[in-house]
Design an enzyme around this catalytic site. Structure first.
Site, PDB file in Angstrom:
ATOM      1  N   TYR A 237      -9.706 -13.658   1.321  1.00 19.90           N
ATOM      2  CA  TYR A 237      -9.698 -13.339   0.053  1.00 19.90           C
ATOM      3  C   TYR A 237     -10.613 -12.076  -0.376  1.00 19.90           C
ATOM      4  CZ  TYR A 237      -7.255 -17.197  -2.300  1.00 19.90           C
ATOM      5  OH  TYR A 237      -6.315 -18.037  -2.882  1.00 19.90           O
TER       6      TYR A 237
ATOM      7  N   ASP B  61      -7.208 -22.970  -0.439  1.00 20.40           N
ATOM      8  CA  ASP B  61      -6.400 -22.890  -1.638  1.00 20.40           C
ATOM      9  C   ASP B  61      -5.171 -23.740  -1.639  1.00 20.40           C
ATOM     10  OD1 ASP B  61      -5.543 -21.750  -4.161  1.00 20.40           O
ATOM     11  OD2 ASP B  61      -4.255 -20.377  -2.635  1.00 20.40           O
TER      12      ASP B  61
ATOM     13  N   LYS C 203      -7.102 -22.980  12.208  1.00 18.55           N
ATOM     14  CA  LYS C 203      -6.035 -22.524  12.897  1.00 18.55           C
ATOM     15  C   LYS C 203      -6.536 -22.018  14.402  1.00 18.55           C
ATOM     16  CE  LYS C 203      -1.585 -21.874  13.594  1.00 18.55           C
ATOM     17  NZ  LYS C 203      -0.436 -23.111  13.552  1.00 18.55           N
TER      18      LYS C 203
ATOM     19  N   ASP D 271      -4.187 -27.804  -3.560  1.00 14.20           N
ATOM     20  CA  ASP D 271      -3.149 -27.944  -4.184  1.00 14.20           C
ATOM     21  C   ASP D 271      -2.442 -29.258  -3.816  1.00 14.20           C
ATOM     22  OD1 ASP D 271      -3.638 -26.009  -5.988  1.00 14.20           O
ATOM     23  OD2 ASP D 271      -1.652 -25.166  -6.166  1.00 14.20           O
TER      24      ASP D 271
ATOM     25  N   ASP E 201      -1.647 -26.753   9.936  1.00 14.49           N
ATOM     26  CA  ASP E 201      -0.250 -27.039   9.728  1.00 14.49           C
ATOM     27  C   ASP E 201      -0.158 -28.401   9.757  1.00 14.49           C
ATOM     28  OD1 ASP E 201      -0.918 -26.630  12.385  1.00 14.49           O
ATOM     29  OD2 ASP E 201       1.257 -25.915  13.074  1.00 14.49           O
TER      30      ASP E 201
HETATM   31  C1  IPM Z   1      -7.465 -21.359  -7.463  1.00  9.00           C
HETATM   32  C2  IPM Z   1      -6.462 -20.584  -7.836  1.00  9.00           C
HETATM   33  C3  IPM Z   1      -7.229 -19.125  -7.503  1.00  9.00           C
HETATM   34  C4  IPM Z   1      -7.413 -18.850  -5.898  1.00  9.00           C
HETATM   35  C5  IPM Z   1      -6.387 -17.948  -8.236  1.00  9.00           C
HETATM   36  C6  IPM Z   1      -5.884 -18.006  -9.410  1.00  9.00           C
HETATM   37  C7  IPM Z   1      -6.781 -16.623  -7.767  1.00  9.00           C
HETATM   38  O1  IPM Z   1      -5.134 -20.598  -7.054  1.00  9.00           O
HETATM   39  O2  IPM Z   1      -8.486 -21.530  -7.969  1.00  9.00           O
HETATM   40  O3  IPM Z   1      -7.133 -22.169  -6.433  1.00  9.00           O
HETATM   41  O4  IPM Z   1      -6.599 -18.330  -5.392  1.00  9.00           O
HETATM   42  O5  IPM Z   1      -8.296 -19.352  -5.520  1.00  9.00           O
HETATM   43 MG    MG Z   2      -5.159 -22.180  -6.090  1.00 12.09          MG
END
Ligand code: IPM
Ligand code: MG
Length: 359
Positions: A143, A249, A193, A253, A225
């Site tokens: 990032y 990230d 990885k 999710d 993975d």
């Molecule tokens: C998160 C989001 C952010 C990230 C985006 C909105 C920049 O997806 O907080 O997970 O990728 O960190």
């Molecule tokens: Mg995110």
């Protein structure tokens, strides 16, 4: 003795303002009960800040955050700003806040609430009892690595980002993760990885070396993975996960979706000193903004995380978490977690029943 805390509110875009209003009411109610005074200052970030100033993270917003004891952020972004150049995108404001406050540790719990098991797309026996903490490195990795950009390459184009970690960056997030695991079930899985990437080999070596200081934590390693697969196959094998920015990230999710309800999940972003930022995992949901449909519970639980991890007020945090549990037990549900036989409520009404539960 009344305790006093300065809180910066960053409601942001979309549903942000509505869910922030609920969290503020809840904080005030808890404060009154426990003798804690909150001084709230609101500041713009994301799309609303772009509209007002042209900058997704105005200097004054960052300065206000720096002067506070904790920052409660809601969500940023929306269709309107999606096509702007990168420097003026809402996401750039969020990344600037993370690096500006040096919030290198992102804690993302994914806990299955028994009341919401049927909201998950996975089978009950797979997810019942899941309680995972993802510790994501937040101010390094791909990032922020240099060089980055889209460059000319002999008549072609070349897009470049750089995945780099220093040993000390790995050590500091590693220590946060070992400490978190110690307070939980004492199991830490480091995700990388290392079969392909040198940076992951360094990650694995440094995390392995740290383990010597944490004899009470059982460390394991997993390729990213496989970790994605294992999260869906048998999530109960995980207690605490530590990983880099991009893998974190994605995996956070996936872990969030195990619970069936991203509208329920809070997060904390912490540095080694200074204020932390507390925010729901979900986004700004522009499609339902301003319609009183949003689920405010992740924002309310983020306020609880702020009390627990940012302000060292565990009793106040417990009180909020108990109230959330109570309203779910009473059957109140916003649209995103609605199920047969439950009582559908909007964002404001969810706030009202929370206040009743706290009274
Ligand atoms: C998160 C989001 C952010 C990230 C985006 C909105 C920049 O997806 O907080 O997970 O990728 O960190
Ligand atoms: Mg995110």
């Amino acid at each position: 003795m009344t305790q006093q805390f300065r809180i910066t509110l960053l409601p942001g875009d979309g549903i942000g303002p509505e869910i922030t209003a609920v969290a503020v009411d809840v904080l005030k109610a808890v404060g009154t009960k426990l003798g804690i005074q909150f001084d709230f200052t609101e500041a713009p970030i994301g799309g609303c800040a772009i509209d007002a100033t042209g900058n997704p993270l105005p200097d004054e917003t960052l300065a206000t955050c720096r002067q506070s004891d904790a920052v409660l952020l809601a969500a940023i972004g929306g269709y309107k700003w999606d096509t702007l150049p990168r420097a003026q995108r809402p996401e750039t404001g969020l990344l600037g806040l993370r690096s500006g406050l040096q919030l290198f540790a992102n804690l993302r719990p994914a806990t299955i609430l028994p009341q919401l098991i049927d909201a998950s797309s996975l089978k009950r026996d797979i997810i019942e009892g899941v309680d995972i903490m993802v510790v994501r490195e937040l101010t390094g990795g791909i990032y922020f690595g240099q060089p980055r950009g889209i460059f000319d390459a002999n008549g072609d184009q070349r897009g470049v980002n750089t995945l780099a970690y220093t040993g000390s960056e790995i050590d500091r997030i590693g220590r946060v993760a070992f400490e978190a695991a110690k307070k939980r079930q004492g199991r830490l899985c480091s995700v990388d990885k290392a079969n392909v990437l040198e940076v992951s080999q360094l990650w694995r070596d440094r995390i392995t070396a740290l383990a010597a200081d944490y004899s009470d934590v059982e460390l394991s390693h997993m390729y990213v993975d496989n970790a994605a697969m294992q999260l869906l196959r048998w999530p109960k094998q995980f207690d605490t996960i530590v990983t880099g920015n991009l893998f974190g990230d994605i995996l956070s999710d996936a872990a969030a979706m195990l619970t069936g309800s991203i509208g329920m999940l809070p997060s904390a972003s912490l540095g080694s000193s200074g204020p932390g930022v507390f925010e729901p995992v979900h986004g700004s949901a522009p499609d339902i903004a301003g319609q009183d449909k949003a689920n405010p519970l992740a924002q309310v639980l983020s306020a609880a995380m702020m009390l627990r991890y940012g302000l060292n007020q565990p009793a106040a945090a417990d009180m909020i978490e108990t109230a959330v549990d109570a309203v779910l037990n009473q059957g109140y549900r916003t649209g995103d977690i609605m199920a047969d036989g439950m009582q559908a409520v909007g964002c404001k009404a969810m706030g009202d029943v929370l206040l009743q539960a706290l009274a």
